[in-house]
Enzyme design. Structure first.
Site, PDB file in Angstrom:
ATOM      1  N   GLU A   1      -0.860  21.148 -19.372  1.00 15.63           N
ATOM      2  CA  GLU A   1      -0.297  22.253 -18.589  1.00 15.63           C
ATOM      3  C   GLU A   1       0.947  22.861 -19.233  1.00 15.63           C
ATOM      4  OE1 GLU A   1      -1.310  22.203 -14.152  1.00 15.63           O
ATOM      5  OE2 GLU A   1      -0.194  20.326 -14.474  1.00 15.63           O
TER       6      GLU A   1
ATOM      7  N   HIS B   1       7.992  21.169 -14.097  1.00 16.56           N
ATOM      8  CA  HIS B   1       6.758  21.089 -13.303  1.00 16.56           C
ATOM      9  C   HIS B   1       6.668  19.677 -12.728  1.00 16.56           C
ATOM     10  CE1 HIS B   1       2.817  21.019 -11.707  1.00 16.56           C
ATOM     11  NE2 HIS B   1       2.364  20.168 -12.619  1.00 16.56           N
TER      12      HIS B   1
ATOM     13  N   HIS C   1       5.163  16.952  -9.215  1.00 18.33           N
ATOM     14  CA  HIS C   1       4.358  16.688  -8.023  1.00 18.33           C
ATOM     15  C   HIS C   1       5.305  16.122  -6.959  1.00 18.33           C
ATOM     16  CE1 HIS C   1       0.906  15.734 -11.094  1.00 18.33           C
ATOM     17  NE2 HIS C   1       1.241  17.008 -11.110  1.00 18.33           N
TER      18      HIS C   1
ATOM     19  N   HIS D   1      -1.237  20.700  -5.498  1.00 21.53           N
ATOM     20  CA  HIS D   1      -0.801  20.256  -6.827  1.00 21.53           C
ATOM     21  C   HIS D   1       0.653  19.807  -6.853  1.00 21.53           C
ATOM     22  CE1 HIS D   1      -1.275  20.894 -11.425  1.00 21.53           C
ATOM     23  NE2 HIS D   1      -0.277  20.096 -11.186  1.00 21.53           N
TER      24      HIS D   1
END
Lengths: 275, 275, 275, 275
Positions: free
Chosen positions: A116, A135, A137, A206
């Protein structure tokens, strides 16, 4: 825009390159056709801070075995720095790699890249003022991305959420179901469009992406988005109306608090790096 | 009272001084016009306890990178002691500074002060019996400050909440939106008025302030306000009516429990200071 | 099928053996009538990974003093490896024992076996592709097994839940109340039937069973089932509809994510084994 | 029975002694009029286990700075052993004191006793089979004592709750508001009557008391009452009906599980004592 629809010429070329890179990425290492010159080595302090950011995000519970953080190369606006694909808690200086804004690694030396990485490259393209991207979670945030409840600032520490937190739905962007990963430039571009000039966007099913003009501020925003989500869920659970910061309060508090972030940054480094 | 309305003469003078101090504070260190004589050095045990209090509040999750705790100088009622602006978990004896009750540092030596030191100075002015003040962003407490649900004592350990926990709204006090910080004497004075003679007040969209006649008791009250908020949220979540301590129970339990607080204080010191 | 009803011939024989084994198990060590030859010793790496899996599951909060994990013997499909009955956090290589698929220990040397070893043996019999089994009292999962709310995938990390998570009710399987333990082959067989080809089944009033074609994937699924349960409860608490991964998203995400699990596995080993 | 109502002769004598002891206790050390002979020294293993129990309860989050655990003297049924008044996490062998069943310390040597020691003495009087008593402010349990929701067994590990968990209300027992503490024999006697032959009773606005025929089982029950409360609150939060163990399941599971408790006991000792 959804993958597969008719694209204008320049975008089509990027799309083709993006697909080719995705194919090459699946083979373990993405390379563009021609070797790229590396940018001048960044200062050691930049690498150290990036390693620290990885460890802090893990130690503060924002990332687990998954997640990544990058910085735009301070000496080359068309490059960014990020670790190879590994758990953030284990990152060391030797794991930091250089990428161009197509998210192609410049000198991988056999190290594999995050599927990603396009989240980072495409945001750096779309937002010249962004110097760091996270990024994650982030656990308390994920329920907000899966429901209709908007994340809003509970207190001055998360005032940066005052401009709204959009939710990116990859199924809408792609036009059909996906494996949920921002694994192509086109999807990264779509996410960047959703994010716009805001500091945080949620990714349905996500996690989230968080950006800032400095790396410590990107880490700060990641931590306090997680805290805010937890507090907001608790407030909603008490029943009755919840009072959030109004637009002026959010704007004013964000300006003041952003000048104090060295205080938690020093604490987080001490905790995460065991000093 | 809200900033900007017509003030009586004495208050106007304090207001002007307060604004001047705020301006000077923004430049990195607040000083009154004339140098101030320092009070006699406090006993080392007082400094040690203040350092311990900082570490305990961080270790018990009441403060994070933000928050502060002070004690009134034992030998000078018009002075108080507090660390320079830094994360409580990292405070050492060398970081402790002396302030007058206008929250002006006496001998800063280049050390920066908390923007919200006025919380402390103004409460020490308003309440002569208060000997310690804690300002925190106690997580479980923040949702109560943002909703209409009053914090009430769930059990004997938080009996001190029995007299009610007011919620200070800075927008009401200032008469207009702010950056949410008690960054002037006038706002500190308004908060002290809301607190009155109670041990705890919530600050909407911000956190809480906790006071006591001793430092260990202020720390104790901070910890058990956080615990009480968590338990009360859980009780409300079970559904049905919740039974709190009645007024007599709260009064009687508080009197008894306050004589036992050395027991957790010794434990918290051992945990926080690694002994 | 419920214990005690009329069984076909082959099943009746297994039932009788199962009861005998249960009786012998109550005496502290289950042995079949004739001594069994041990399979060739498995590679040390297999034992090391099984010890690591025990420690990881404890460190990640999936198991506490109770719970167990096994692997099918890599050199003998009719054998599996599991520790003696002890807390997973304390397991060492010397505690690993070999079992046949009737869950009889091959060479116990006085070491006691888990009462519920039949969970493992019966699943290995029913599902030739399963190479690892975890039984746990995963805390956030237990409420789902006690209510009518189905566990569903909140995000890509728990996409493997997309095929549905059945709930095994031992009272239904046995036909009458039990002590809640899968302490016979017949009950293990019934659980295996409920699980079918899925990766996870809940056990009402007890916990869960998790299976996979590799040990790291079984551990991964155990951790992310726990995380998913926690996130799903939070999402439901926010009110309003919750969006889960759709069937295609779950299938596609599971395929991609399952190729990345070495990343958390390395992190978890480092954390749990103190390296 | 409530304090102050007309009492029969024998109870009146106990009441007067109780009040006298309470007065003496307030002065820092309760002594009966005549010196008492100490029972034979208990085995070192009993003292070690009692120290371990203190550390375990603290490490597992069942007690904090407050709470206490005792064992009936193995060689003298009319004596029990408990630490002096201090935080359980800091207890060592030298802190263990001997008490008679009126909760009078036998040889205090200046060490102060818990105000609520009467919880222990009165239960040992009322229940000859009880060999260990825990009093705690178990956090997840307190909301259940303040609401109308009965604690019920969610799974086999807390099957011992199957006989019901009564809630003791000290205001009802005393006939008027109190300071919430079981600080007299009469109140301890009332609590013992509410508890009856059950393993656990909640104390409204306070915490819980847990008893067992062995010390490890009392610790086990304390830990799993806390876990059960947390799981039950989560299950209720999911909405819809919750399935608890039925009466037969609870009885059968309790019998089986109680024979396995050495497994978590060894783990908890290793964690709490740092071995």
């Amino acid at each position: 825009m959804p993958i597969g629809t008719e694209l204008p010429h320049a975008s089509r070329r990027r799309f083709v390159i993006g697909v080719s890179l995705a194919v090459l990425a699946a083979l373990g290492g993405a390379r563009s056709a021609a070797p790229q010159p590396a940018a001048p080595a960044p200062p050691a302090s930049v690498i150290d801070d990036l390693v620290a950011a990885n460890r802090i995000l893990a130690n503060e519970g924002v990332v687990d075995g998954y997640g990544h953080v990058s910085v735009r190369h301070p000496g080359a606006a068309n490059r960014f720095l990020m670790s190879r694909s590994m758990a953030p808690a284990l990152v060391t200086a030797a794991d930091i790699m250089e990428y161009d804004l197509d998210s192609t690694p410049v000198d991988p030396r056999g190290r594999t890249s995050f599927l990603e990485r396009f989240i980072h490259g495409e945001i750096y393209k779309a937002q010249p003022g962004v110097m760091a991207v996270v990024h994650n979670h982030s656990p308390s945030v994920i329920p907000f991305g899966a429901t209709m409840v908007p994340l809003r600032p509970m207190y001055h520490m998360s005032a940066f959420l005052g401009g709204g937190v959009p939710v990116f739905d990859i199924k809408t962007a792609a036009g059909s179901p996906t494996n949920m990963l921002i694994a192509t430039p086109a999807l990264g571009h779509a996410l960047a469009q959703t994010l716009g000039t805001r500091p945080v966007a949620l990714m349905r099913g996500h996690g989230a992406v968080v950006v800032a003009p400095t790396l410590p501020l990107a880490v700060f925003r990641s931590v306090y988005t997680e805290v805010n989500a937890r507090l907001q869920a608790q407030a909603l659970g008490l029943g009755g109306p919840v009072t959030y910061l109004d637009a002026d309060e959010a704007r004013m508090a964000e300006a003041t608090i952003s000048s104090t972030i060295n205080r938690p940054w020093e604490l987080w480094k001490a905790k995460a790096l065991g000093r």
